[in-house]
Design an enzyme around this catalytic site. Structure first.
Site, short mmCIF file in Angstrom:
data_model
loop_
_atom_site.label_atom_id
_atom_site.label_comp_id
_atom_site.label_asym_id
_atom_site.label_seq_id
_atom_site.Cartn_x
_atom_site.Cartn_y
_atom_site.Cartn_z
N ASN A 13 5.35 0.28 0.41
CA ASN A 13 5.47 -0.58 1.87
C ASN A 13 4.10 -0.94 1.97
OD1 ASN A 13 5.58 -1.73 4.12
ND2 ASN A 13 5.82 0.13 5.29
N LYS A 15 2.74 -3.30 3.71
CA LYS A 15 2.62 -3.56 5.22
C LYS A 15 1.94 -4.86 5.11
CE LYS A 15 2.47 1.32 6.16
NZ LYS A 15 2.25 2.34 7.36
N HIS A 99 11.25 -0.07 10.27
CA HIS A 99 10.11 0.54 10.12
C HIS A 99 9.63 1.07 11.61
CE1 HIS A 99 5.86 1.86 9.01
NE2 HIS A 99 6.76 1.85 7.85
N GLU A 101 6.64 1.06 12.64
CA GLU A 101 5.86 0.31 13.10
C GLU A 101 6.15 -1.02 13.94
OE1 GLU A 101 3.32 -0.31 9.57
OE2 GLU A 101 2.68 1.79 9.85
N GLU A 171 11.52 9.02 8.18
CA GLU A 171 10.15 8.88 8.14
C GLU A 171 9.57 9.66 9.66
OE1 GLU A 171 8.15 5.90 5.37
OE2 GLU A 171 8.65 4.67 7.06
N GLY A 177 0.79 7.31 7.95
CA GLY A 177 -0.41 6.74 8.18
C GLY A 177 -1.32 7.95 8.83
N SER A 217 2.93 9.71 4.65
CA SER A 217 1.65 10.46 4.11
C SER A 217 2.27 10.94 2.62
CB SER A 217 0.97 11.22 4.87
OG SER A 217 0.54 10.70 6.05
#
Ligand code: PEP
Length: 256
Positions: A13, A15, A99, A101, A171, A177, A217
């Site tokens: 991904n 991003k 996701h 985010e 996730e 991250g 991660s």
């Protein structure tokens, strides 16, 4: 049952990283380095504007290209959004939906994740559906309840046939991250819970066929241990997917 029935899928991904020219270079390098690695599927989910260059660079290689979101309507007054048939016509096969985010910064909810998933499947896309608990939920001991609820809400109304085109990415938000990775045991425990919920919603057969990735991660150092677990069928990788040499080591770890 595991790898005998489920082929591993390693997805990057990107991003909001990489211009089209940088995408072309990175995909070329990834494709070259993975050309003999046929033991898993390799996907790179790129920013919308990179799609034409990415699809061109991936042509004839092991690398497949995905997008990072899709709108739930087919067309209309939705400034800044992209419809499923637009992605399909550009050569896109996969799309990330839900996701953390998107959930955290752009108001995405289980309802919109469910609508986007249905629209993507209807357009002929395969969905990488992301879910996972935040740190407070893990610390409160309600991870199982949270991911079970997300799984049920996000998949509401999908048929067993639809599930052939859905990949779940577990996730944990606290691991994305941050450099903090769930231990293989923690990740396995939650992926097994998700698979169990899917068995309850559909059947054992459907649940055994669904690919469940871990994301948070994952890197070249921890991928092998995570991927060795029975219920972890692949990875969704952010940071490490931006560096072809690192990403390829994760693809290599998935060859077993
Ligand atoms: C992600 O963005 O889905 C992700 C897992 O990111 P990272 O690997 O950087 O934690």
């Amino acid at each position: 049952m595991k790898k005998e029935v489920r082929r591993a899928i390693i997805a990057g991904n990107w991003k909001m990283n990489m211009t089209p020219s940088a995408a072309k270079e990175a995909i070329g390098k990834t494709a070259e380095l993975t050309k003999d690695m046929n033991g898993c599927d390799v996907i790179l989910c790129v920013p919308f504007v990179d799609i034409p260059a990415a699809v061109e660079a991936a042509k004839g290689t092991n690398v497949k290209i995905g997008a990072q979101n899709v709108h739930f309507e087919k067309k209309g007054a939705f400034t800044g959004e992209i419809a499923g048939d637009m992605l399909v016509e550009c050569g896109i096969e996969y799309v990330i939906i839900g996701h953390s985010e998107r959930r955290q910064y752009f108001g995405e909810t289980d309802k919109t994740v469910n609508l986007r998933t249905k629209a993507a499947l209807e357009a002929g896309l395969k969905v990488i559906l992301c879910l996972g608990e935040v740190l407070e939920e893990r610390e409160a001991g309600i991870t199982s309840e949270i991911v079970s609820m997300q799984t049920k809400l996000d998949l509401a109304g999908l048929s067993a046939e639809d599930m052939k085109n859905v990949i779940i990415a577990y996730e944990p938000v606290w691991a994305i991250g941050t450099g903090l990775t769930a231990t293989p045991e923690q990740a396995e425990e939650v992926c097994a819970i998700i698979r169990n919920v899917i068995a309850g919603l559909y059947s054992e057969e459907v649940a055994e066929g669904v690919t469940i990735q871990y994301g948070g991660s994952m890197n070249e150092g921890n991928a092998a241990a995570l991927l060795s677990k029975v219920n972890i069928d692949g990875g969704l990788i952010g940071g490490a997917s931006l560096v072809p040499e690192k990403f390829v080591q994760i693809v290599e770890a998935a060859q077993a």
